[in-house]
Scaffold this motif. Sequence first.
Motif, PDB file in Angstrom:
ATOM      1  N   ALA A 195      -7.570   4.997  -2.577  1.00 52.39           N
ATOM      2  CA  ALA A 195      -6.352   5.530  -3.173  1.00 52.39           C
ATOM      3  C   ALA A 195      -6.275   5.213  -4.657  1.00 52.39           C
ATOM      4  O   ALA A 195      -5.914   6.066  -5.478  1.00 52.39           O
ATOM      5  N   SER A 196      -6.609   3.988  -5.015  1.00 48.06           N
ATOM      6  CA  SER A 196      -6.583   3.602  -6.425  1.00 48.06           C
ATOM      7  C   SER A 196      -7.555   4.435  -7.241  1.00 48.06           C
ATOM      8  O   SER A 196      -7.269   4.812  -8.384  1.00 48.06           O
ATOM      9  N   ALA A 197      -8.709   4.772  -6.651  1.00 53.20           N
ATOM     10  CA  ALA A 197      -9.724   5.548  -7.366  1.00 53.20           C
ATOM     11  C   ALA A 197      -9.254   6.963  -7.660  1.00 53.20           C
ATOM     12  O   ALA A 197      -9.735   7.605  -8.587  1.00 53.20           O
ATOM     13  N   LEU A 247      -1.212  -1.220  -9.521  1.00 58.11           N
ATOM     14  CA  LEU A 247      -0.817  -2.607  -9.264  1.00 58.11           C
ATOM     15  C   LEU A 247      -0.536  -2.814  -7.779  1.00 58.11           C
ATOM     16  O   LEU A 247      -0.962  -3.817  -7.185  1.00 58.11           O
ATOM     17  N   CYS A 248       0.160  -1.855  -7.166  1.00 55.07           N
ATOM     18  CA  CYS A 248       0.467  -1.967  -5.740  1.00 55.07           C
ATOM     19  C   CYS A 248      -0.802  -1.947  -4.896  1.00 55.07           C
ATOM     20  O   CYS A 248      -0.945  -2.749  -3.962  1.00 55.07           O
ATOM     21  N   PHE A 249      -1.718  -1.050  -5.205  1.00 48.17           N
ATOM     22  CA  PHE A 249      -2.959  -0.979  -4.442  1.00 48.17           C
ATOM     23  C   PHE A 249      -3.779  -2.255  -4.610  1.00 48.17           C
ATOM     24  O   PHE A 249      -4.388  -2.755  -3.656  1.00 48.17           O
ATOM     25  N   ARG A 250      -3.784  -2.794  -5.829  1.00 48.98           N
ATOM     26  CA  ARG A 250      -4.521  -4.031  -6.086  1.00 48.98           C
ATOM     27  C   ARG A 250      -3.925  -5.186  -5.282  1.00 48.98           C
ATOM     28  O   ARG A 250      -4.647  -5.996  -4.684  1.00 48.98           O
ATOM     29  N   ARG A 251      -2.588  -5.250  -5.252  1.00 55.93           N
ATOM     30  CA  ARG A 251      -1.920  -6.321  -4.509  1.00 55.93           C
ATOM     31  C   ARG A 251      -2.138  -6.171  -3.004  1.00 55.93           C
ATOM     32  O   ARG A 251      -2.308  -7.162  -2.292  1.00 55.93           O
ATOM     33  N   TYR A 311       0.832  -1.208   0.000  1.00 49.62           N
ATOM     34  CA  TYR A 311       0.000   0.000   0.000  1.00 49.62           C
ATOM     35  C   TYR A 311       0.866   1.257   0.000  1.00 49.62           C
ATOM     36  O   TYR A 311       0.628   2.187  -0.777  1.00 49.62           O
ATOM     37  N   VAL A 312       1.888   1.297   0.862  1.00 48.09           N
ATOM     38  CA  VAL A 312       2.769   2.474   0.928  1.00 48.09           C
ATOM     39  C   VAL A 312       3.510   2.650  -0.400  1.00 48.09           C
ATOM     40  O   VAL A 312       3.698   3.778  -0.866  1.00 48.09           O
TER      41      VAL A 312
END
Length: 398
Positions: free
Chosen positions: A115-117, A92-96, A68-69
């Motif tokens: 955050a992804s949005a 990709l990081c937020f999804r993972r 996430y960070v």
Amino acid sequence: MEDVDAETRRARERGERGRARCAEALAAESGEGGPDAVRELFAEAIELLTEALGTLDGADARWPEFAYVAGVAYAASAAPVGDRRAWDQARLCFRRADRAAPADAHLLRAAAQVASARIGLDPRGTPWRTLLDPPSAAEIAAALVRLGHDVLVQLVPGAAVITGTDGATRVLDLPELEYGLDLGRGDRENWADLLDALCEWAWAAVMEPVLTALPDAFGHTPSLVLLPAGPFGMVPWHAAWTVVDGRRRHALQSTRISYIGAPRLLCDVAARSVGDLDRRYRVEVGRAAGDPIAFVPAGGHDENWRRAAEYLTAGSHTVVSTLWPVDETITALVLYMARHYLDRRDLPPAQAVRTAQLWLRDPKRGIPAAMPPELAARARAIAPDALTAWAGFTHSGW
């Protein structure tokens, strides 16, 4: 104490250093740090976090947090220049992070989706630092108590993540809530009809199940803070309606609703002194970031959440903003009545804005004797069900 091997310990230490560098970069970005220094800090943060993620087992307790960070670091570094590759890495990081989080880590999952949005909506002035450190449920609960709210409701695709003043967090399934929502932004000619249909859908799909799920308010009007992810932020959820006894009933008639751009921002605002707002009769509704009570008109596509967040981050205690451009006379009318309730009834800003909107909903609304003639004439002409007259106004903060 958890027993971990030396390699895991070193990987976690790298992840912590990466988090610290990301925090330094965000602080430098909003302070006096030069662009080269900021870029170097973000690059170092991404390198350290990538190393940590590559070494740690995917089931490690810290893996979702570091992913996430890393997403925040990628997104914040991409924001000033709109770097598409960095945006993709952030997504990709937020999804993972979302996928790797434990099933009961509702706040981390919601933070990752919020955050992804935000990615790509508007790279200017994005307050990514408010997303770096998602608060715990206990912190959110304390902020809600201080602000006088009952729950924080984060609207993410397919669900509402609800945190109450007792610190409990749960997920309410909302299968109709998805990003394919058609807001009809470009069709201004039929805007009133589209808005009616949107708000009717908003009641059945979201607000009715959310309000039903609220804890017992024990005799007072329930109060909630909404954090709508991405395009959900363009929906006037407070104006969601159904028909009761042959008349429309809107969500704001049953509950007080405020909005916020991030849980951390909610906690930051709640921690501020409100001495200035205790003398409400002396406080004017300003237009500058940092004014105790500020009005922020809509400035463009998908901007509302960002601009309100910027004003709160700059020190404003209360922000009244609009979801779309609103006629100047109607704006003046709503602000006049909000000010009227601040002065005459000594209401807190959130209640003053809501009462001004309820006043416009009242077919028997009384016109204050001191209201300017132009505003009075407009007030008399507005139909109670005219959502375009009041639904676009939102409240954030105290």
